[in-house]
Design a protein around this motif. Structure first.
Motif, PDB file in Angstrom:
ATOM      1  N   PRO A 122      -2.552  -7.749   2.065  1.00  0.00           N
ATOM      2  CA  PRO A 122      -2.421  -6.156   1.903  1.00  0.00           C
ATOM      3  C   PRO A 122      -0.962  -5.648   2.188  1.00  0.00           C
ATOM      4  CG  PRO A 122      -4.311  -6.998   3.465  1.00  0.00           C
ATOM      5  CD  PRO A 122      -3.662  -8.170   2.974  1.00  0.00           C
ATOM      6  N   VAL A 123      -0.752  -4.640   1.509  1.00  0.00           N
ATOM      7  CA  VAL A 123       0.639  -3.979   1.688  1.00  0.00           C
ATOM      8  C   VAL A 123       0.197  -2.804   2.538  1.00  0.00           C
ATOM      9  CG1 VAL A 123       2.587  -2.659   0.725  1.00  0.00           C
ATOM     10  CG2 VAL A 123       1.735  -4.694  -0.307  1.00  0.00           C
ATOM     11  N   ILE A 137       1.493  -6.374   5.300  1.00  0.00           N
ATOM     12  CA  ILE A 137       3.242  -6.576   5.115  1.00  0.00           C
ATOM     13  C   ILE A 137       3.691  -5.394   4.506  1.00  0.00           C
ATOM     14  CG2 ILE A 137       2.805  -9.054   4.795  1.00  0.00           C
ATOM     15  CD1 ILE A 137       3.532  -8.522   1.773  1.00  0.00           C
ATOM     16  N   GLY A 138       4.908  -5.271   4.687  1.00  0.00           N
ATOM     17  CA  GLY A 138       5.601  -4.154   4.367  1.00  0.00           C
ATOM     18  C   GLY A 138       6.645  -4.487   3.026  1.00  0.00           C
ATOM     19  N   VAL A 139       6.597  -3.586   1.877  1.00  0.00           N
ATOM     20  CA  VAL A 139       7.517  -4.101   0.789  1.00  0.00           C
ATOM     21  C   VAL A 139       8.297  -2.800   0.734  1.00  0.00           C
ATOM     22  CG1 VAL A 139       5.475  -5.023  -0.325  1.00  0.00           C
ATOM     23  CG2 VAL A 139       5.782  -2.599  -1.014  1.00  0.00           C
ATOM     24  N   ILE A 140       9.600  -2.947  -0.100  1.00  0.00           N
ATOM     25  CA  ILE A 140      10.419  -2.008  -0.482  1.00  0.00           C
ATOM     26  C   ILE A 140      10.443  -1.927  -2.217  1.00  0.00           C
ATOM     27  CG2 ILE A 140      12.053  -2.229   1.351  1.00  0.00           C
ATOM     28  CD1 ILE A 140      13.876  -3.793  -0.354  1.00  0.00           C
ATOM     29  N   THR A 141      11.082  -0.854  -2.564  1.00  0.00           N
ATOM     30  CA  THR A 141      11.039  -0.877  -4.016  1.00  0.00           C
ATOM     31  C   THR A 141      12.710  -0.990  -4.384  1.00  0.00           C
ATOM     32  OG1 THR A 141      11.569   1.565  -3.847  1.00  0.00           O
ATOM     33  CG2 THR A 141       9.111   0.817  -4.415  1.00  0.00           C
ATOM     34  N   GLU A 189      -5.510   1.953  -0.557  1.00  0.00           N
ATOM     35  CA  GLU A 189      -5.064   0.586  -0.128  1.00  0.00           C
ATOM     36  C   GLU A 189      -4.027  -0.128  -1.225  1.00  0.00           C
ATOM     37  OE1 GLU A 189      -7.912  -2.749   0.242  1.00  0.00           O
ATOM     38  OE2 GLU A 189      -9.578  -1.014   0.721  1.00  0.00           O
ATOM     39  N   ALA A 190      -2.961  -1.055  -0.886  1.00  0.00           N
ATOM     40  CA  ALA A 190      -2.152  -1.603  -1.689  1.00  0.00           C
ATOM     41  C   ALA A 190      -2.160  -2.827  -1.247  1.00  0.00           C
ATOM     42  CB  ALA A 190      -0.780  -0.843  -1.613  1.00  0.00           C
ATOM     43  N   PHE A 191      -1.957  -3.986  -2.295  1.00  0.00           N
ATOM     44  CA  PHE A 191      -1.880  -5.420  -2.151  1.00  0.00           C
ATOM     45  C   PHE A 191      -1.066  -6.098  -3.213  1.00  0.00           C
ATOM     46  CE2 PHE A 191      -5.794  -4.797  -4.023  1.00  0.00           C
ATOM     47  CZ  PHE A 191      -5.903  -5.912  -4.945  1.00  0.00           C
ATOM     48  N   LEU A 192      -0.785  -7.274  -2.737  1.00  0.00           N
ATOM     49  CA  LEU A 192      -0.242  -8.173  -3.741  1.00  0.00           C
ATOM     50  C   LEU A 192      -0.992  -9.455  -3.795  1.00  0.00           C
ATOM     51  CD1 LEU A 192       1.605 -10.403  -1.783  1.00  0.00           C
ATOM     52  CD2 LEU A 192       3.206  -8.506  -1.813  1.00  0.00           C
ATOM     53  N   THR A 193      -0.758 -10.320  -4.817  1.00  0.00           N
ATOM     54  CA  THR A 193      -1.384 -11.272  -4.985  1.00  0.00           C
ATOM     55  C   THR A 193      -0.031 -12.252  -5.780  1.00  0.00           C
ATOM     56  OG1 THR A 193      -2.187 -10.899  -7.444  1.00  0.00           O
ATOM     57  CG2 THR A 193      -3.549 -10.402  -5.597  1.00  0.00           C
ATOM     58  N   SER A 194      -0.375 -13.702  -5.410  1.00  0.00           N
ATOM     59  CA  SER A 194       0.085 -14.761  -6.014  1.00  0.00           C
ATOM     60  C   SER A 194      -0.641 -16.116  -5.809  1.00  0.00           C
ATOM     61  CB  SER A 194       1.738 -14.854  -5.467  1.00  0.00           C
ATOM     62  OG  SER A 194       1.715 -15.342  -4.412  1.00  0.00           O
ATOM     63  N   ALA A 195      -0.051 -17.224  -6.402  1.00  0.00           N
ATOM     64  CA  ALA A 195      -0.472 -18.324  -5.996  1.00  0.00           C
ATOM     65  C   ALA A 195      -0.461 -18.813  -4.666  1.00  0.00           C
ATOM     66  CB  ALA A 195       0.120 -19.712  -6.924  1.00  0.00           C
ATOM     67  N   THR A 196       0.576 -18.420  -3.865  1.00  0.00           N
ATOM     68  CA  THR A 196       0.772 -18.852  -2.458  1.00  0.00           C
ATOM     69  C   THR A 196       0.288 -17.970  -1.297  1.00  0.00           C
ATOM     70  OG1 THR A 196       3.105 -18.402  -2.442  1.00  0.00           O
ATOM     71  CG2 THR A 196       2.449 -20.757  -3.068  1.00  0.00           C
ATOM     72  N   SER A 197       0.350 -16.406  -1.524  1.00  0.00           N
ATOM     73  CA  SER A 197      -0.141 -15.466  -0.967  1.00  0.00           C
ATOM     74  C   SER A 197      -1.543 -15.061  -1.058  1.00  0.00           C
ATOM     75  CB  SER A 197       0.666 -14.328  -1.109  1.00  0.00           C
ATOM     76  OG  SER A 197       0.779 -13.694  -2.348  1.00  0.00           O
ATOM     77  N   PHE A 198      -2.018 -15.718  -2.092  1.00  0.00           N
ATOM     78  CA  PHE A 198      -3.543 -15.102  -2.340  1.00  0.00           C
ATOM     79  C   PHE A 198      -3.683 -13.645  -2.605  1.00  0.00           C
ATOM     80  CE2 PHE A 198      -4.065 -19.197   0.238  1.00  0.00           C
ATOM     81  CZ  PHE A 198      -3.997 -19.894  -0.829  1.00  0.00           C
ATOM     82  N   VAL A 258       1.183   3.251   4.289  1.00  0.00           N
ATOM     83  CA  VAL A 258       0.072   3.245   3.039  1.00  0.00           C
ATOM     84  C   VAL A 258      -1.214   3.663   3.790  1.00  0.00           C
ATOM     85  CG1 VAL A 258      -1.159   2.124   1.146  1.00  0.00           C
ATOM     86  CG2 VAL A 258       1.307   1.848   1.440  1.00  0.00           C
ATOM     87  N   ALA A 259      -1.910   4.648   3.479  1.00  0.00           N
ATOM     88  CA  ALA A 259      -3.113   4.937   4.043  1.00  0.00           C
ATOM     89  C   ALA A 259      -2.930   5.197   5.693  1.00  0.00           C
ATOM     90  CB  ALA A 259      -4.240   4.059   3.546  1.00  0.00           C
ATOM     91  N   ASN A 260      -3.884   4.351   6.285  1.00  0.00           N
ATOM     92  CA  ASN A 260      -3.937   4.490   7.789  1.00  0.00           C
ATOM     93  C   ASN A 260      -2.992   3.295   8.336  1.00  0.00           C
ATOM     94  OD1 ASN A 260      -5.285   2.171   7.268  1.00  0.00           O
ATOM     95  ND2 ASN A 260      -7.050   2.779   8.580  1.00  0.00           N
ATOM     96  N   GLY A 261      -2.208   2.598   7.416  1.00  0.00           N
ATOM     97  CA  GLY A 261      -1.269   1.426   8.000  1.00  0.00           C
ATOM     98  C   GLY A 261      -2.092   0.221   8.382  1.00  0.00           C
ATOM     99  N   ALA A 262      -3.373   0.120   7.779  1.00  0.00           N
ATOM    100  CA  ALA A 262      -4.209  -1.095   8.225  1.00  0.00           C
ATOM    101  C   ALA A 262      -4.503  -1.858   6.891  1.00  0.00           C
ATOM    102  CB  ALA A 262      -5.086  -0.885   9.241  1.00  0.00           C
TER     103      ALA A 262
END
Length: 282
Positions: free
Chosen positions: A253-254, A133-137, A241-250, A262-266
């Protein structure tokens, strides 16, 4: 199919669920909440969520309106009535109903308790994890006690809306010193080019995510090098790598931040391994 909610001691049709206009949760956000994912009819990470609920109530000096065994019985019945075996349960407890005044009521009042549940499409979450997924700041505009899981979520709402309007899935909030705190509803992680796993330390600036804690355990057992410290958006863009965690998204990857890849986009291999390990043990 009729949906059911639980409000102050009784189950009711979801459209009829209501609280008093002078409930302090409604008027002051004087309330806490908790969310459990439900997988095959079982609450995921149940112990951690119940412990955090107790801590949040204690921090706001709201008495616990039900014991854990009583809450678990209510949750089981709510899931049964709604025929939910895969989804989430939402619990909110406010200080209760009282004449509007900022100070705590002088006389003891009964806390308000509300529970709802709904189905979730975990297959959709798996697809997001496969593609990333994509994120913004955005600037972090929240109060100084983000470690308490209160319903005071307007800054999070505005951050999430900004993400959606930008075509992103999440917003990473950045504090006054230029460091990522967390997402609007998730914890933020990166993997450095040297392979070190980074996530912000569990201070007052972030919610102490239960999934976050479980992922740290998984990472330790996988033998990963871990450092709990703040990182900048620039570090995240330079990460492996980048990623996020939560109770519903587990673990999700970002693959882009503010439209930059981020990196190679995968999705990366460590995020995938952590997600697989977490779900295998859930």
């Amino acid at each position: 199919m009729m949906r059911f909610a639980y409000v102050n001691g009784r189950f009711c049709a979801h459209p009829d669920a209501a609280i008093h206009v002078e409930d302090r949760g409604f008027q002051f956000a004087d309330a806490v909440y908790e969310v459990w994912s439900v997988r095959d009819g079982r609450l995921m990470d149940a112990d951690g969520h119940f412990q955090r609920l107790s801590r949040s109530l204690a921090e706001l000096r709201i008495p616990e309106p039900r014991s854990r065994p009583a809450l678990e019985r209510i949750i089981r019945e709510l899931l049964r009535r709604n025929r939910v075996s895969n989804g989430l349960v939402y619990l909110q407890i406010s200080r209760g109903q009282a004449r509007r005044d900022h100070a705590f009521p002088k006389q003891a009042i009964t806390p308000t308790i509300v529970l709802t549940c709904k189905r979730l499409d975990f297959a959709a979450a798996d697809r997001r994890a496969e593609t990333g997924i994509g994120v913004i700041t955005v600037p972090d505009q929240r109060w100084a006690r983000c470690d308490i899981k209160t319903v005071n979520l307007l800054p999070n709402v505005l951050a999430k809306q900004a993400a959606y309007e930008a075509g992103a899935a999440e917003a990473w909030q950045v504090d006054a010193d230029g460091y990522v705190t967390e997402g609007s509803s998730t914890n933020a992680w990166i993997v450095t080019k040297a392979g070190k796993l980074l996530t912000r330390q569990a201070d007052n600036g972030i919610l102490h995510g239960i999934t976050r804690a479980r992922i740290l355990d998984c990472a330790q057992r996988l033998g990963l090098e871990i450092e709990e410290r703040a990182f900048t958006p620039a570090e995240a863009l330079d990460a492996r790598e980048a990623f996020l965690t939560s109770a519903t998204s587990f673990v999700t990857p970002v693959v882009s931040i503010d439209g930059k890849t981020v990196a190679n986009g995968a999705p990366g291999s460590l995020a995938r391994a952590l997600r697989e390990t977490y779900l295998a043990e859930a």
